[in-house]
Design an enzyme around this catalytic site. Structure first.
Site, PDB file in Angstrom:
ATOM      1  N   CYS A   1       0.803  -1.226   0.000  1.00  0.00           N
ATOM      2  CA  CYS A   1       0.000   0.000   0.000  1.00  0.00           C
ATOM      3  C   CYS A   1       0.834   1.273   0.000  1.00  0.00           C
ATOM      4  CB  CYS A   1      -0.953  -0.031   1.183  1.00  0.00           C
ATOM      5  SG  CYS A   1      -1.850  -1.592   1.235  1.00  0.00           S
TER       6      CYS A   1
ATOM      7  N   HIS B   1      -2.903   8.055   6.101  1.00  0.00           N
ATOM      8  CA  HIS B   1      -3.086   6.745   5.460  1.00  0.00           C
ATOM      9  C   HIS B   1      -4.540   6.314   5.709  1.00  0.00           C
ATOM     10  CE1 HIS B   1      -2.012   3.032   3.604  1.00  0.00           C
ATOM     11  NE2 HIS B   1      -2.185   2.321   4.691  1.00  0.00           N
TER      12      HIS B   1
ATOM     13  N   GLU C   1      -2.022   5.169  13.751  1.00  0.00           N
ATOM     14  CA  GLU C   1      -1.614   6.380  13.032  1.00  0.00           C
ATOM     15  C   GLU C   1      -1.872   7.624  13.886  1.00  0.00           C
ATOM     16  OE1 GLU C   1      -3.224   6.821   9.076  1.00  0.00           O
ATOM     17  OE2 GLU C   1      -1.852   8.470   8.605  1.00  0.00           O
TER      18      GLU C   1
ATOM     19  N   LYS D   1      -9.556   8.346   1.785  1.00  0.00           N
ATOM     20  CA  LYS D   1      -9.986   6.979   1.451  1.00  0.00           C
ATOM     21  C   LYS D   1     -11.472   6.790   1.729  1.00  0.00           C
ATOM     22  CE  LYS D   1      -5.712   4.257   1.849  1.00  0.00           C
ATOM     23  NZ  LYS D   1      -4.679   5.168   2.387  1.00  0.00           N
TER      24      LYS D   1
ATOM     25  N   HIS E   1      -9.439   2.361  -0.988  1.00  0.00           N
ATOM     26  CA  HIS E   1      -8.020   2.066  -0.863  1.00  0.00           C
ATOM     27  C   HIS E   1      -7.498   1.536  -2.195  1.00  0.00           C
ATOM     28  CE1 HIS E   1      -4.181   1.143   0.578  1.00  0.00           C
ATOM     29  NE2 HIS E   1      -4.461   0.592   1.735  1.00  0.00           N
TER      30      HIS E   1
ATOM     31  N   PHE F   1       1.322  -3.187   4.429  1.00  0.00           N
ATOM     32  CA  PHE F   1       1.637  -4.554   4.818  1.00  0.00           C
ATOM     33  C   PHE F   1       3.073  -4.807   4.367  1.00  0.00           C
ATOM     34  CE2 PHE F   1      -3.019  -6.174   4.318  1.00  0.00           C
ATOM     35  CZ  PHE F   1      -3.354  -5.549   5.501  1.00  0.00           C
TER      36      PHE F   1
END
Lengths: 93, 411
Positions: B161, B300, B311, B332, B337, B397
């Protein structure tokens, strides 16, 4: 629209011009496929498309198909052969 | 280090194609999240996605189209827009000093899915002759170079990502270090295929559908958040050495001033506060700005249970007492995403935010989570006339964390 009124050549010509961007007027029996911008990988795409169009299956190695004329003969031959074989194939399925 | 200008933007997104349309949708709070039609992939339980309205045949002829996976189609359309947006980019040459750095997580996923379906499910040996060339991860970057005759380095980054945030950051470094003059950088992703969606469903990080409004299913930082919504699209930017851009009188969207990169090195999915904080600190250091200078963070903000709390804590760790007054939003909530394209799309959103001095909102944040206690610009966009410096966060990830910093052009 009666497709059976169309010959093999005309059907092939229509596919090549619409789906493979070959100018209709250069598609002639003596024209070589590579001269029409159809390279060895594109030939495979063309063959898949013709298998769907004519309800035939080309052998694993279709052999030399250098020209439009050779391709038309191969299609006609396969259509004739596989029309005879069709019933037994249907039974298998 | 040399200064780096952002001189072109190109976007294909679930909330509209074209940079202007995209930003208008963000400011108006439009969501591109939708429920899949019932007849499409009935075996999927997670049925909310953020698809792009896109017809490849409107952009490419049939021969070209057969050689391009959806992921490359998006990238080529976004790159063409970005290069056109940059004006007379190659009038002075420099094609050898122009690189293409693209991020993608999954490459040509549709081709892979189609090939397996035909081979395994339909027992057909008719695997498309271009399958390898369609599916390979670097196809999009290769095609961009071919279409625009760009002879510099051509690289594809894959760090899930954060892939395209890495691509933009690494591109920034090449210009800042005077190695290259122009970079076409960004990301592309087209993961809305049956097999890919099923794999994501199995991971149990996907949002459950909002029973009243499917388009509100992605709820970053909210107490009732349930996960991410997969989207597709591409975002490409043109980066250029400041002096070159100025010399040719280019319109400059913003200055890319900093890039921070860090790794969690702890768990393959679970993020760490320390890792995310380190990326933000490195970005601030590389831009030589203090936390107090930052006026907006595009988070994010995936809307997963794991990310949003971590976050928030990481932002507090970096920005200290300034954190509470710092606007943070997750776009998002609207575009979903985009995985490997997410970092680039959100960097573009950040650039457009500072260029227009308007902060896009976090939509669908109605029920706050006590653990997420920052100013998330909930629900409505916020004009901020003094907005000059903004950060875009992208985490992943695998643990690759990226923060990018950009600064508005005065005036």
């Amino acid at each position: 629209l009666n497709l059976s009124a169309d010959g093999t050549f005309e059907r092939l010509q229509r596919i090549l011009s619409k789906e493979f961007e070959v100018a209709t007027d250069v598609i002639a029996p003596a024209a070589r496929l590579d001269s029409l911008g159809i390279d060895s990988l594109a030939v495979i795409e063309v063959i898949f498309r013709l298998e769907d169009e004519f309800k035939i299956s080309f052998p694993q190695d279709p052999g030399e198909l250098p020209t439009i004329g050779a391709l038309v003969s191969a299609i006609d031959q396969l259509v004739a052969q596989q029309r005879v074989q069709a019933p037994s194939k249907a039974e298998e399925l | 280090l040399r200064r780096v200008a952002v001189t072109g933007l190109g976007i294909v997104s679930p909330i509209g194609n074209g940079a202007r349309t995209f930003f208008n949708s963000l400011v108006q709070g439009h969501s591109g999240v939708t429920r899949m039609p019932d007849e499409l992939h009935p075996r999927l339980n997670c049925r909310v996605v953020a698809p792009v309205a896109f017809d490849g045949a409107a952009h490419f002829g049939p021969v070209r189209l057969r050689m391009l996976d959806r992921v490359s189609q998006f990238a080529l359309v976004a790159a063409a827009e970005a290069i056109a947006d940059a004006g007379a980019l190659f009038e002075t040459g420099d094609r050898e000093a122009t690189g293409v750095f693209i991020g993608t997580g999954m490459g040509g996923a549709q081709t892979t899915d189609d090939g397996y379906k035909s081979f395994y499910e339909e027992h057909s040996d008719r695997v498309k002759p271009y399958s390898v060339l369609l599916a390979m991860n670097n196809a999009a970057a290769g095609w961009i170079a071919i279409d625009h005759h760009l002879l510099g380095p051509n690289l594809t980054y894959s760090s899930a990502c954060s892939s395209s945030a890495v691509a933009i950051g690494e591109a920034w470094k090449r210009i800042a270090s005077a190695e290259l003059e122009v970079m076409i950088a960004g990301g592309t992703e087209a993961p809305l295929t049956f097999g890919t969606l099923k794999a994501w469903e199995a991971l149990k990080t996907m949002a459950t559908e909002d029973p009243e409004d499917a388009s509100a299913s992605c709820k970053p930082f909210a107490k009732d958040r349930s996960g991410l919504v997969l989207g597709e699209g591409a975002a490409i930017v043109v980066l250029e050495s400041w002096d070159r851009a100025a010399a040719r009188g280019a319109r400059i969207h913003a200055e890319l001033t900093g890039y921070g990169l860090s790794t969690d090195a702890e768990h393959i999915t679970r993020p760490t506060v320390e890792g995310q904080a380190r990326a933000m600190v490195r970005a601030l250091e590389s831009a030589q700005v203090s936390p107090a200078d930052v006026g907006y963070i595009n988070a994010h903000g995936t809307a997963t249970l794991a990310n949003d709390g971590v976050e928030t804590a990481a932002i507090k760790q970096v920005f200290g007492t300034d954190a509470r007054a710092l606007p943070v939003s997750s776009t998002k909530s609207m575009h979903g995403h985009l995985l490997g394209a997410a970092g680039a799309l959100e960097f573009a959103a950040t650039v457009l935010a500072i260029e227009n001095r308007v902060i896009p909102p976090t939509r669908h944040l109605v029920h706050p989570d006590p653990e997420c206690d920052l100013d998330y610009v909930a629900q409505s966009a916020r004009p901020v006339a003094t907005l000059t410096t903004a950060m875009s966060n992208s985490f992943a990830f695998g643990g690759t964390n990226v923060s990018l910093l950009c600064r508005a052009i005065p005036g």
